[in-house]
Design a protein around this motif. Structure first.
Motif, PDB file in Angstrom:
ATOM      1  N   ALA A  63       8.610  13.002   9.210  1.00 33.08           N
ATOM      2  CA  ALA A  63       9.111  13.768   8.064  1.00 33.08           C
ATOM      3  C   ALA A  63       8.139  14.871   7.666  1.00 33.08           C
ATOM      4  N   SER A  66       9.020  17.877   9.731  1.00 34.99           N
ATOM      5  CA  SER A  66      10.292  18.434   9.252  1.00 34.99           C
ATOM      6  C   SER A  66      10.076  19.251   7.981  1.00 34.99           C
ATOM      7  N   SER A 156      12.629  10.406  11.364  1.00 38.17           N
ATOM      8  CA  SER A 156      11.766  10.583  10.196  1.00 38.17           C
ATOM      9  C   SER A 156      10.465   9.803  10.278  1.00 38.17           C
TER      10      SER A 156
END
Length: 325
Positions: A63, A66, A156
């Motif tokens: 994550a 991202s 994630s």
């Protein structure tokens, strides 16, 4: 006169605060918790840097990347801490990282010469269960059992992504079949490691995807040797966690100073009993008592970054298709 002195003092204090640089570190949730390594590393670095170290959490390791991609050049991060060997290639492709230029006497199971990313700990992925319970010795035996499992989402979470490549490297073209057979065992998929491990310790599942080092926490912190890592005949996939300097940071010198501190004995000696992983540099006092009881995989698995990037979409689709049935 008292009012003048007080006013002058406030001005000086305000100036001192304004002149104190802030170093913003993006990291995963468990690193910055009160029981993680974050607080001790923060206190240790602030004692030598004359700065304010600020942790910003973004779920789990995958994550982090991202979020950084989403923010791009607008990011407030100076350093990103918590990517791993499976994400290095994708992270480099963003163009958002600067060379770290940090040298250390690394004690990793692989050689390290990456110019951009600094390793700070490592470990092997493993399923953790209860001593005395059923102990499957392979993915196939696990799939044939009635054991319940919780894993993390590879989109994630770095452990979830590691499991994806663990299965892929062990089984190649047969990985899709392994996922199909495992789908009945998997109770749920969590966004990150903390949620999954909490389900296991709460007794909601038989097994959790974690690390061979996870039992050390229970042995050392809880004096409980009932949690064990299951040795798999396929071998165990290696993870090296890394930190990197953000290219657009206005605190590049301070960021490099932090990365150097991260691999110093002061920080590395904190890792084993807070992040419950092997440190990237051997601590001067060695590993804590309890680590000698951990399993040592007979076979280590690891894909090079270029193969990771090529296989990720294929492996992810195999995982997604099997679990969506």
């Amino acid at each position: 006169m008292k009012h003048l002195i007080t006013a002058a003092g406030l001005v000086l204090a305000t100036q001192a605060v304004a002149e104190t640089p802030t170093l913003t570190i993006y990291t995963y949730d468990s690193f910055a918790t009160e029981w993680g390594p974050g607080p001790q590393i923060e206190a240790g670095f602030e004692a030598v840097c004359g700065c304010d170290l600020k942790f910003v959490t973004a779920g789990d390791g995958a994550a982090l990347l991202s979020r950084l991609r989403l923010e791009g050049d607008r990011t407030e991060a100076d350093v990103v801490l918590g990517l791993d060997t499976n994400l290095i290639g994708a992270a480099r492709e963003t163009g958002l990282f600067a060379p770290a230029q940090i040298e250390a006497d690394y004690a990793l199971p692989i050689s390290w010469s990456d110019p951009d990313f600094v390793p700070f700990d490592w470990g092997y992925f493993a399923f953790i269960g209860q001593r005395g319970a059923a102990m499957p010795a392979s993915f196939k035996e696990l799939a044939d059992s009635d054991l319940t499992v919780v894993i993390q989402d590879p989109r994630s979470s770095t452990p979830g992504l590691g499991l994806l490549f663990w299965v892929k490297q062990a089984y190649g073209d047969a990985a899709a079949d392994i996922w199909s057979r495992l789908s009945d065992n998997i109770v749920t998929v969590t966004p990150g490691w903390s949620e999954a491990y909490g389900m296991f310790t709460d007794g909601e599942v038989d097994l959790v995807l974690s690390y061979t080092t996870s039992p050390a926490y229970h042995i050392i912190a809880e004096e409980d040797d009932s949690k064990v890592a299951l040795p798999f005949t396929e071998g165990h996939y290696l993870q090296v966690e890394v930190a990197g300097l953000v290219a657009g940071s206005s605190q590049t010198d301070l960021g490099r100073q932090f990365l150097g501190y991260l691999v110093s004995d002061a920080a590395q000696s904190v890792i084993p009993t807070t992040n419950w992983m092997y440190p990237a540099v051997d601590p001067a006092d060695g590993l804590p008592k309890g680590f000698e009881d951990l399993i040592q995989p007979e076979k280590a698995l690891l894909l090079p970054p270029e193969e990771v990037d090529e296989l990720r979409p294929v492996a992810l689709e195999e995982w997604r298709a099997a679990l969506s049935r």
